[in-house]
Motif scaffolding. Structure first.
Motif, PDB file in Angstrom:
ATOM      1  N   UNK B  65       0.894  -1.348   0.452  1.00 31.91           N
ATOM      2  CA  UNK B  65      -0.111  -0.033   0.352  1.00 31.91           C
ATOM      3  C   UNK B  65       1.227   1.438   0.475  1.00 31.91           C
ATOM      4  N   UNK B  66       1.805   1.216   0.958  1.00 32.68           N
ATOM      5  CA  UNK B  66       2.770   2.663   0.872  1.00 32.68           C
ATOM      6  C   UNK B  66       3.643   2.842  -0.597  1.00 32.68           C
ATOM      7  N   UNK B  67       3.888   1.577  -1.081  1.00 37.88           N
ATOM      8  CA  UNK B  67       4.677   1.530  -2.181  1.00 37.88           C
ATOM      9  C   UNK B  67       3.811   2.038  -3.343  1.00 37.88           C
ATOM     10  N   UNK B  68       2.807   1.901  -3.197  1.00 41.64           N
ATOM     11  CA  UNK B  68       1.301   2.549  -4.211  1.00 41.64           C
ATOM     12  C   UNK B  68       1.600   3.763  -4.203  1.00 41.64           C
ATOM     13  N   UNK B  69       1.380   4.338  -2.323  1.00 39.19           N
ATOM     14  CA  UNK B  69       1.387   5.533  -3.302  1.00 39.19           C
ATOM     15  C   UNK B  69       2.052   6.126  -3.135  1.00 39.19           C
ATOM     16  N   UNK B  70       3.572   5.255  -2.259  1.00 39.23           N
ATOM     17  CA  UNK B  70       4.810   6.275  -2.816  1.00 39.23           C
ATOM     18  C   UNK B  70       4.544   7.122  -4.777  1.00 39.23           C
ATOM     19  N   UNK B  71       4.176   5.745  -5.245  1.00 40.11           N
ATOM     20  CA  UNK B  71       4.344   6.084  -6.361  1.00 40.11           C
ATOM     21  C   UNK B  71       3.831   6.590  -7.167  1.00 40.11           C
ATOM     22  N   UNK B  72       1.946   6.373  -6.500  1.00 35.15           N
ATOM     23  CA  UNK B  72       1.306   7.347  -7.192  1.00 35.15           C
ATOM     24  C   UNK B  72       1.873   9.066  -7.195  1.00 35.15           C
ATOM     25  N   UNK B  73       2.107   8.849  -5.602  1.00 36.96           N
ATOM     26  CA  UNK B  73       2.506  10.789  -5.410  1.00 36.96           C
ATOM     27  C   UNK B  73       3.488  11.111  -6.936  1.00 36.96           C
ATOM     28  N   UNK B  87      -0.842   5.358 -17.741  1.00 36.77           N
ATOM     29  CA  UNK B  87      -0.705   5.498 -16.054  1.00 36.77           C
ATOM     30  C   UNK B  87      -1.832   5.266 -16.191  1.00 36.77           C
ATOM     31  N   UNK B  88      -2.966   6.017 -15.943  1.00 34.25           N
ATOM     32  CA  UNK B  88      -4.564   6.325 -15.935  1.00 34.25           C
ATOM     33  C   UNK B  88      -5.569   4.613 -16.105  1.00 34.25           C
ATOM     34  N   UNK B  89      -5.126   4.589 -17.523  1.00 36.36           N
ATOM     35  CA  UNK B  89      -5.401   3.309 -18.185  1.00 36.36           C
ATOM     36  C   UNK B  89      -4.694   1.726 -17.560  1.00 36.36           C
ATOM     37  N   UNK B  90      -3.590   1.833 -16.795  1.00 34.90           N
ATOM     38  CA  UNK B  90      -3.012   0.496 -16.978  1.00 34.90           C
ATOM     39  C   UNK B  90      -3.560   0.830 -14.876  1.00 34.90           C
ATOM     40  N   UNK B  91      -3.163   1.618 -14.400  1.00 38.31           N
ATOM     41  CA  UNK B  91      -4.211   1.666 -12.380  1.00 38.31           C
ATOM     42  C   UNK B  91      -5.535   1.177 -13.391  1.00 38.31           C
ATOM     43  N   UNK B  92      -5.841   1.531 -14.144  1.00 37.41           N
ATOM     44  CA  UNK B  92      -7.570   1.230 -14.244  1.00 37.41           C
ATOM     45  C   UNK B  92      -7.571  -0.809 -13.930  1.00 37.41           C
ATOM     46  N   UNK B  93      -6.248  -1.148 -14.351  1.00 32.63           N
ATOM     47  CA  UNK B  93      -6.792  -2.165 -14.911  1.00 32.63           C
ATOM     48  C   UNK B  93      -6.049  -3.008 -13.625  1.00 32.63           C
ATOM     49  N   UNK B  94      -4.966  -2.362 -12.606  1.00 32.50           N
ATOM     50  CA  UNK B  94      -3.980  -2.279 -12.192  1.00 32.50           C
ATOM     51  C   UNK B  94      -5.450  -3.187 -10.507  1.00 32.50           C
ATOM     52  N   UNK B  95      -6.176  -1.547 -10.897  1.00 33.90           N
ATOM     53  CA  UNK B  95      -7.723  -1.780  -9.471  1.00 33.90           C
ATOM     54  C   UNK B  95      -8.236  -2.886  -9.609  1.00 33.90           C
TER      55      UNK B  95
END
Lengths: 407, 277
Positions: B65-73, B87-95
């Motif tokens: 969770x922290x790693x994802x938060x940091x990367x998103x920041x 990035x938005x598309x990839x993140x949607x798939x990841x979500x």
């Protein structure tokens, strides 16, 4: 004791005459030869494979023709096809452990009856506990020993309980240690007609060379027995006969796995397999082969007796009836199953509370003092194993006197 | 309104009073609505704050969770619009994948790495029963190196005391209609399982034509999980989906029970075959 009546075969049979001859000769052989080349050839292939002077020196071992031949002869006694393997081990409990593992490979719930041998049930329950499976016990002892259930009732009761408990395997004694003979094939066929029966193991300890279940009909996967009771080999030797071709692969594979992991460790089991086939490694320790030699001698006697006296099982039943008639009014109550469930074992109970309170050893000694060897149990029970030749009148008189004096 | 209150007739005074009360009521309701919206937003904010608190004891998840938060920041500081779009598309798939995991479902695509999870489940100490359906459409089914390794895990589990039941669905060319036993192309694979103590039952694919939903490669790990394997025509894994969802497991058990009604135990077939006794 030679002048007495030996009626304790269900516990430990007397050594047969050919078994005695064989063990005497073998004692001479190992005294003379030790572990020579010939003794090894002798063990592997029998006396006939040794040079003539060697053969002439030990005529008592004529019947020994190697482990393979011994197994073949044992197969003949239980009626299994010639290609089905036979296992020989020092301890029958080792073979029971194998049987328990085989049962709980495919089965969730194995049905047993309260007529089974408690020691074997402990092994089965232990494996069930470790694998998260179930053992369902059907109470039959009181009804069968009380003569309140015949073969049909027994079959129906087992079928009903098998269905109700959703069992999928069977472990049954052919003849219980208390003398009840179960209609095995009828039970298996009846259950199989409506339900899946994944594995069947039969405890033939009191059946082998006594009641004589015929495994040729292929109703069980594994038949366990021993050679020190009714066969008359005296030296304990566990015996497991494969009952169906379909089970050979799973038994061999499981046995191989249990031997490799050390869960089953019986030097004679390994050594007898090694003698039969070089594929198997010999055990790392010295093994006593005397049980094999005496067993072969006893098999010779048994085979001859079957040919000479085909009615000897009927003689046991006749003797049982004669015994019941004689002792019924002596202060002992015979516990007599339905005729279809009888064997050559009779259980009796003392009528007087004071006798019922006697420790088994005391009761057994009291009968020994009256020149009768039998088995005694807590609660004033005694077990009588019938001989396979008809009683002589004087024997019945002595038997009646022994019971009367210990009532 | 004060003049009406003083000089107007009583009817007009009542009407004005009514209007006044209505206005007050309306204002009160509007205030209540705004308050409810403010409360909802407050709760939402609080819920967002509690997520890390819920995750905190789950060390592995919290670190991710922290790693994802940091990367998103860090991603937020990027200013290239194309990067942000993809990035938005990839993140949607990841979500979407994470939502699947949260629902108890893991999916492996075009890889044999699922076997690691499969074998781990078979080795787990609390597994007492494993039921599977093997839909054999090619003679090489589970006989390549990864497949053989998984079979070894099956055998090891069976010898450890796990009850393994497998229904094998066979095409007619691997088990011809008039033959008691399958062909030599597949029989050794079945025989080996039988010899290791697995309870194997067979059914022809053609006998299942009217049964819907039973043709699949499925594994049931006790009541814990169900795995579904999709294979291509050469018996290679296209996708493996592992679900820990109770309802999915229950449905798979029902399907297995239904399929078993059509199957014949291999031991029975051996008995029936020539010299089977």
């Amino acid at each position: 004791m030679s002048e007495g009546l030996y009626l304790d075969t269900a516990r430990l049979g007397r050594m047969s005459s050919d078994a005695r001859r064989a063990v005497h000769a073998f004692t001479d052989l190992i005294g003379e030869e030790g572990g020579s080349l010939y003794s090894e050839r002798f063990l592997r292939h029998g006396l006939a494979a040794c040079p003539t002077p060697f053969r002439d020196r030990y005529p008592g071992l004529t019947s020994w023709a190697g482990v393979g031949e011994l197994k073949s002869a044992l197969r003949g006694l239980v009626g299994t096809p010639s290609e089905l393997p036979v296992l020989l081990a020092h301890r029958s409990a080792v073979l029971m452990r194998l049987a328990a593992r085989l049962l709980f490979h495919p089965c969730r719930n194995v049905l047993v009856t309260d007529l089974g041998w408690p020691g074997y049930h402990d092994i089965l329950s232990d494996v069930a506990r470790r694998t998260g499976r179930t053992v369902t016990v059907v109470p039959l002892r009181d009804r069968t020993l009380g003569g309140r259930a015949g073969a049909h009732e027994v079959v129906e009761e087992v079928r009903r309980r098998y269905s109700a408990a959703k069992c999928d395997g069977l472990f049954l004694p052919a003849v219980s240690n208390l003398g009840v003979r179960l209609p095995l094939e009828a039970i298996v066929r009846s259950v199989e007609a409506d339900h899946e029966v994944r594995f069947v193991v039969v405890d033939g300890a009191q059946d082998f060379c006594h009641a004589g279940a015929d495994l040729g009909a292929g109703f069980c996967d594994l038949y366990l027995s021993g050679c020190h009771k009714w066969l008359g080999a005296y030296h304990p030797l566990g015996l497991a006969c494969y009952g169906r071709r379909r089970s050979v692969g799973v038994i061999e594979t499981t046995l191989g796995h249990l031997a490799a992991t050390g869960e089953i460790d019986d030097p004679l089991l390994r050594f007898s397999a090694h003698l039969e086939s070089a594929r198997f490694e010999p055990p790392a320790e010295t093994v006593s082969v005397v049980p094999l030699i005496t067993c072969r001698g006893a098999v010779e006697d048994e085979t001859r007796a079957r040919a000479d006296r085909p009615g000897r099982q009927n003689h046991r039943l006749d003797n049982l009836r004669a015994t019941v008639d004689r002792v019924r009014s002596t202060g002992w109550e015979p516990l007599l199953p339905d005729p279809a469930l009888r064997s050559g074992i009779l259980l009796l109970r003392a009528e007087r509370p004071v006798v019922r309170g006697l420790p088994p050893d005391t009761l057994r000694s009291a009968f020994q003092d009256a020149h009768v060897a039998l088995t005694a149990y807590p609660g004033g029970y005694v077990r009588v194993s019938m001989p396979d030749r008809l009683w002589a009148e004087d024997e019945l008189v002595r038997l009646e006197a022994a019971f009367r004096s210990n009532a | 309104m004060a003049l009406v209150g003083v000089f107007a007739p009583p009817e007009a005074q009542v009407a004005v009073l009514g209007a006044f009360v209505s206005i007050l009521g309306g204002l009160f309701l509007a205030y209540m609505g705004q308050e409810a919206e403010r409360e909802r937003r407050r709760v939402e904010q609080l819920e967002r704050l509690t997520v890390p608190l819920t995750l905190a004891p789950e060390h592995d998840l919290f670190e991710q969770y922290l790693a994802v938060c940091q990367a998103l920041t860090e991603l937020a500081s990027q200013d290239d619009p194309i990067l942000k779009e993809f990035a938005g598309l990839k993140l949607a798939s990841l979500a979407e994948q994470v939502r699947g995991l949260a629902g108890g479902v893991i999916e492996f695509s075009a890889t044999e790495t699922w076997r690691t999870v499969y074998e781990k489940l078979l080795k787990s100490a609390d597994l007492r029963e494993y039921r599977s359906v093997a839909w054999v459409r090619a003679k090489g089914y589970w006989q390549d190196q990864p497949g053989r390794q998984s079979m070894a895990a099956n055998f090891e589990a069976a010898h450890r005391g796990v009850l393994i039941e497998r229904v094998v669905i066979l095409r007619d060319d691997l088990w011809p209609k008039n033959d008691l036993l399958p062909t030599d192309e597949i029989r050794p694979w079945i025989e080996e399982q039988h010899n290791h103590g697995l309870w194997v039952a067979l059914v022809r694919e053609s006998d299942l034509e009217s049964e819907s939903g039973v043709l699949a490669d499925v594994g049931l790990y006790g009541d814990r999980a169900v795995g579904i394997q999709d294979l291509d025509e050469r018996a290679r894994t296209v996708r493996f989906t592992l679900s820990f969802d109770r309802q999915t497991v229950r449905l798979a058990r029902d399907r297995w029970d239904r399929l078993y009604l059509f199957a014949t135990p291999y031991r029975t077939l051996l008995d029936r075959s020539e010299g089977g006794r």
